[in-house]
Design an enzyme around this catalytic site. Structure first.
Site, short mmCIF file in Angstrom:
data_model
loop_
_atom_site.label_atom_id
_atom_site.label_comp_id
_atom_site.label_asym_id
_atom_site.label_seq_id
_atom_site.Cartn_x
_atom_site.Cartn_y
_atom_site.Cartn_z
N LYS A 134 2.32 -3.73 6.54
CA LYS A 134 2.66 -3.87 5.11
C LYS A 134 4.17 -3.77 4.91
CE LYS A 134 -1.44 -4.48 3.45
NZ LYS A 134 -1.81 -5.75 2.82
N SER A 191 0.83 -1.20 0.00
CA SER A 191 0.00 0.00 0.00
C SER A 191 0.87 1.25 0.00
CB SER A 191 -0.85 -0.03 1.28
OG SER A 191 -1.46 1.22 1.49
N TYR A 249 -1.38 -0.42 10.59
CA TYR A 249 -1.71 -1.05 9.30
C TYR A 249 -0.54 -0.90 8.32
CZ TYR A 249 -3.46 -1.44 4.55
OH TYR A 249 -3.58 -1.78 3.22
#
Ligand code: NAD
Ligand code: WQD
Length: 339
Positions: free
Chosen positions: A152, A124, A148
């Site tokens: 990643k 992302s 989050y």
């Protein structure tokens, strides 16, 4: 030989399944349906008129993934399965680290056992955090600002370490910018469980009358109209990026990272206007304060994907809004028939 699509029932996964099936690939889907509905996969079958195996499997449970590999001839994996809400990741970091990182470690372990060494991973733009440069190239600093984004980046690093330990691996990391839109059939699209936190799903719930008004987070940014600028990429373009990435992954070894974006930025107010045109209705909105963690301008430099994957995004914001609206008005409650 089949491609295992983890998280294939989700928003981007289901659109990618269509792209893969229409390109003549065989697929198997594994999903725990924690943030999706199996109906999406039934619709994928309806659209493509092709069949494939579906497993309700949680990546946190090794036996469940082992079963998928034992019962199918898998030669590559596209790994979408992940929790993806930024707010939730701040409130429940352990859940996010457990689901995203342990889930990925289990998957990689089992791939290794089965000598499957080709993977495309959904990363992302969140790995860049609040970038100091725009457009953002893959070489920009990675400084995620929430759990989050950190999951990643940690997974990216695990994948790079894996390749360094065994040069037979072929790993493609795709960093998406702002995926939006829906399949042109109007049969599949984004179906958030709760009140959406992202802009386009929120606008479309306002348009269909389920939410009262959009709150625009700040109009005092140094942009054309003061609202934040982002790179909105159509989910079908994104799905095609996975097919191109997979084709490269099949014939090379190594680890490569690509931004998938359009290279163009639009403001929140420009998106509201584009949606109003597509839906032929007014979107009521109110300007509120800035949202913590937001940046003024973020859009991709995707020239590496263009050069090395022969991929470019073809659809613009008008198609994103038209397709989102078709999906939303045909499926006011998403895959459920009622609220
Ligand atoms: P989504 O939530 O619609 O899809 C993710 C799927 O993974 C869901 O079907 C969910 O049920 C499944 N899943 C989650 N944890 C699982 C587990 N432990 N085992 C098995 N299945 C599990 O999300 P999406 O928007 O389709 O995103 C797909 C991928 O792309 C994710 O990795 C996400 O982090 C990444 N991504 C998304 C965006 C975005 O804005 N949508 C942007 C950048 C990156
Ligand atoms: C877009 C613009 C908001 C909602 C996030 C993640 C990123 C990736 C994609 C997963 C911003 C404004 C939004 C609203 C608003 N996801 N906005 N009112 O934050 O760019 O990216 O989704 O990997 O990692 O960070 O997307 O859609 O939330 O916001 O004014 O109700 O819309 O301030 O300018 P974002 P978004």
């Amino acid at each position: 030989m089949a491609i295992l699509v983890t998280g294939g029932a989700g928003y981007i996964g289901s659109h990618t399944c269509i792209e893969l099936l229409q390109a003549g690939e065989e697929i198997v889907v594994a999903d725990n349906f924690s943030n999706s509905n199996i109906e999406a996969l039934f619709r994928v079958k309806k659209i493509t008129k092709k069949d494939f195996n579906i497993y309700q499997a949680d990546l946190k449970n090794k036996e469940e993934i082992q079963k998928v590999f034992n019962e199918n001839s898998i030669d590559s994996v596209i790994h979408f399965a992940s929790l993806k809400s930024i707010n939730e990741s701040i409130a429940f970091p352990l859940e996010y680290y457990k689901n995203n990182i342990i889930g990925t470690l289990n998957l990689l372990d089992i791939m290794k056992c089965h000598q499957v060494k080709k993977i495309v991973f959904s990363s992302s733009a969140a790995v860049y955090g609040v970038s100091e440069t725009t457009p953002i190239a893959e070489s920009a600093a990675t400084k995620p600002i929430n759990p989050y984004g950190r999951t990643k980046l940690i997974i990216e690093e695990i994948l790079r370490d894996l390749y360094n330990s065994d040069k037979e691996w072929s790993i493609t990391i795709l960093r998406y910018f702002n995926p939006n839109g829906a399949h042109k059939s109007g049969l599949i699209g984004e179906d958030p469980n709760d009140i959406p936190t992202n802009l386009m799903p929120y606008i479309s719930k306002v348009a269909v009358g389920q939410l009262k008004e959009l709150k625009i987070f700040g109009n005092d940014y140094p942009t054309i109209d003061g609202t934040g600028i982002r790179d909105y990429i159509h989910v079908e373009d994104l799905a095609n990026g996975h097919l191109k990435a997979l084709n490269k992954t099949k014939v090379t070894t190594g680890v490569a990272t690509y931004n998938l974006g359009t290279g163009k930025g639009y403001s929140v107010l420009q998106m509201v206007k584009a949606f109003e045109n597509a839906a032929q209705r007014t979107i009521p909105y109110k300007i509120v304060g800035r949202r913590q963690g937001d940046t003024a301008i973020s859009y991709a430099n995707s020239s590496k994907a263009e050069k090395e994957l022969n991929w470019v995004a073809k659809k613009g914001i008008d198609e994103i809004c038209e397709d989102t609206w078709r999906w939303q008005k045909n499926n006011p409650y998403g895959y459920k028939s009622t609220k």
